[in-house]
Design a protein around this motif. Structure first.
Motif, short mmCIF file in Angstrom:
data_model
loop_
_atom_site.label_atom_id
_atom_site.label_comp_id
_atom_site.label_asym_id
_atom_site.label_seq_id
_atom_site.Cartn_x
_atom_site.Cartn_y
_atom_site.Cartn_z
N THR A 286 0.67 -1.03 -0.05
CA THR A 286 0.13 -0.05 0.07
C THR A 286 0.80 1.26 0.03
O THR A 286 0.60 2.17 -0.59
CB THR A 286 -0.82 -0.07 1.22
N ARG B 250 -6.77 -1.22 -4.42
CA ARG B 250 -7.16 0.23 -4.42
C ARG B 250 -8.11 0.62 -5.36
O ARG B 250 -8.59 1.76 -5.30
CB ARG B 250 -5.58 0.77 -5.00
N CYS C 275 -11.07 0.09 -2.51
CA CYS C 275 -10.90 0.69 -1.26
C CYS C 275 -10.67 2.15 -1.55
O CYS C 275 -9.67 2.39 -2.15
CB CYS C 275 -10.03 -0.26 -0.63
N TRP D 18 -8.08 -0.55 2.87
CA TRP D 18 -7.19 -0.85 1.98
C TRP D 18 -6.02 -1.95 2.43
O TRP D 18 -5.65 -2.92 1.75
CB TRP D 18 -6.60 0.21 1.19
#
Length: 580
Positions: free
Chosen positions: A29, A209, A212, A218
């Motif tokens: 992330t 992604r 979310c 995420w």
């Protein structure tokens, strides 16, 4: 599926991918948020010189990779410390330097006895306790730093100028992030390979992604998706006999494509329900629901190379079921074990190994298989004799190119099979005696053919140094090799190629002999530059496919002798050997 889960390498692989999913999901992330995907790939590829050093100097591969990757991460962080937008260009410069250093080390320093392929492309089949510990440490580091520094990384990711103005970010935080990315990337070396690290570090995060919009959701979704893709990819690779790393990468790409397509094709009101994990789970059910263990008759054994597979079949006949790991025209120096190799070894009573490091990867297969097969190093006596003769503790592993060595190997195979099934001792003895007679006909026939060629014309240039035994047995002078090494993993330098061209021209060599398991392009280019022929191919490391001249050991050596005699004499002579 239950039988598959009982295999030790599958159990270790599942634990490894779950730990990597936790580390890669969290770090992924941050990679997507901060635009560090290229840097992630660069860290893995930049570990190349460290891997070469580690293998060449016999220390930890992870330590060597971590050293060069750490230098790369530090260099990028320092050079790009004033301008975040320069990360890509700076990363490219540092990556080129790292790869250039790796190539020089592999080609000119260690002549690439380095087994870097497994670490570059990964193998979940061969992970061990140290790999699992490394992955656990990466997961712990990712979790701790995400909790402690995550809010600052988030602020910098959305508005770096405002974040630094509010004292929420500093160069130290950036260096910590780059270091964490590098650490987690290296933890994936053994599992899916540095060059495929984005499969766990970038693809799941990029996929989630799309569905979310909050960081917490995420990250949780990314960890779960990475875990499912890793587990599904591993189990699918076992069922389909495919390399685990590429299987995971392909699955991750397919899930991303399906989710991205869904974002475009589904009505807007239905887009908010994330389905990537469900898609991966369905794929797992489909892929692992098929496949059953094949049944066979006879004593189950495994042979690593094509030559050994043929020799064991000749001695054992229908009383032995042989699983041959390497297939025709494959290169043993660059082989990556497959799931079926481990499964076959788990059910085998004996494993026939060539020896000399040519098929050293089989030791790990035997360890991971969890069974207790008898390991028979067939070429051991020939290699021991060669070590005494040359004084080299790591002698040329291509012992089978002297038929006398094969004559010594046949009784080793016969005795091993007789111990496995004493009732068939007489059968194995009879078949071995018949094959030994053919070997003597082969040896005498090759000697007769080569002796008719003037000694000054017996000049041999091949793709790599695989024919030393053959040349010594029949009085042939080895002029050089396109790859000046006993392993095809090496890469010839420009200076070495130029020197070989000069030697060929000076010695008036008539033919350069490509090998069936190596690309012939460089050999053909050298031949064109010198006026030599390159149309006669030899079987060096591997037998040929069914129906070819080299489909059996006897056919292989008869073909090689015929090709050499034709090359030495400009096509004036061949080497027919009746009685085979």
């Amino acid at each position: 599926m239950w039988e598959t889960l009982q295999l030790p390498f599958v159990q270790r692989g599942l634990l490894e991918v779950v730990l990597l999913a936790a580390a890669g999901g969290l770090v992924g992330t941050w990679i997507v948020l901060r635009g560090l995907a290229f840097f992630t790939h660069a860290v893995g590829a930049g570990a190349f010189p460290g891997l070469v050093l580690a293998d060449g100097l016999s220390f930890s591969a992870h330590l060597g990779a971590a050293g060069t990757a750490g230098l790369l991460a530090g260099g990028v962080g320092w050079l790009g410390r004033r301008d975040r937008d320069r990360y890509d260009s700076v990363t490219a410069l540092v990556l080129v330097a790292a790869l250039a250093a790796g190539v020089v080390l592999a080609s000119d320093v260690f002549h690439s006895g380095s087994n870097v392929e497994r670490l570059l492309f990964g193998s979940l089949l061969l992970v061990d306790g140290s790999d699992i510990a490394y992955a656990a440490a990466a997961a712990a580091a990712a979790l701790i730093l995400t909790v402690v520094i995550g809010p600052r990384w988030l602020a910098i990711g959305f508005d770096p100028t405002a974040a630094r103005g509010m004292r929420l970010g500093s160069p130290v935080h950036d260096v910590l992030l780059l270091g964490l990315v590098g650490f987690v990337t290296l933890s994936a070396l053994s599992a899916i390979g540095a060059l495929l690290a984005t499969a766990l570090l970038v693809m799941p995060a990029a996929t989630t992604r799309l569905v979310c919009d909050r960081l917490g959701r995420w990250q949780v979704a990314t960890v779960l998706l990475a875990c499912v893709e890793g587990v599904v990819g591993l189990l699918a690779s076992v069922e389909l006999n495919a390399p685990p790393g590429p299987a995971i990468a392909v699955l991750a790409g397919a899930v991303f494509g399906l989710v991205a397509a869904g974002r475009v094709l589904l009505p807007r009101r239905r887009r908010r329900t994330p389905r990537p994990a469900v898609l991966a789970a369905i794929a797992m059910l489909v892929l692992t629901g098929c496949g059953a263990s094949p049944r066979h008759r006879g004593v189950a054994v495994v042979a690593t190379t094509t030559q050994l597979g043929d020799l064991v079949r000749q001695v054992g006949g229908s009383a032995v079921f042989v699983t041959q790991i390497l297939q025709p025209n494959s290169d043993p120096h660059e082989y990556e074990p497959r799931p079926d190799d481990v499964r076959a070894t788990a059910g085998a009573r004996a494993v026939f190994e060539s020896g000399g490091g040519l098929d050293g990867w089989v030791a790990k297969i035997v360890e991971e298989a969890g069974g207790s097969p008898r390991v028979v190093v067939v070429g051991e006596s020939a290699l021991r004799r060669e070590a005494r003769r040359s004084g080299d503790p790591t002698p040329d592993p291509h012992w089978w190119h002297d038929p006398r060595n094969v004559e010594a190997a046949v009784p080793v195979i016969r005795d091993a099979l007789s111990r496995l099934d004493p009732r068939l001792r007489a059968t194995f003895q009879r078949r071995a005696d018949g094959y030994l007679a053919k070997l003597r006909v082969l040896d005498a026939g090759i000697g007769r053919c080569v002796s008719q060629v003037p000694s000054a014309d017996r000049e041999l240039v091949t793709d790599h140094d695989a024919f030393g035994y053959f040349a010594r047995r029949y009085g042939i002078r080895v002029i050089g090799a396109v790859i000046p090494s006993q392993t095809t993993q090496a890469q010839p330098s420009a200076g070495a190629v130029a020197e070989l061209v000069g030697v060929i021209a000076r010695e008036h060599v008539r033919a350069v002999f490509p090998e069936s398991s190596v690309s012939p392009r460089l050999a053909a280019a050298i031949a064109r530059r010198t006026g030599a022929s390159s149309s006669l191919t030899l079987y060096g490391d591997s037998l040929g496919p069914a129906g070819s001249d080299g489909a059996t050991y006897l056919g292989m050596e008869r073909h090689n002798a015929d090709a050499m005699v034709r090359g030495f004499t400009g096509g004036a002579r061949g080497c027919p050997i009746p009685g085979l």
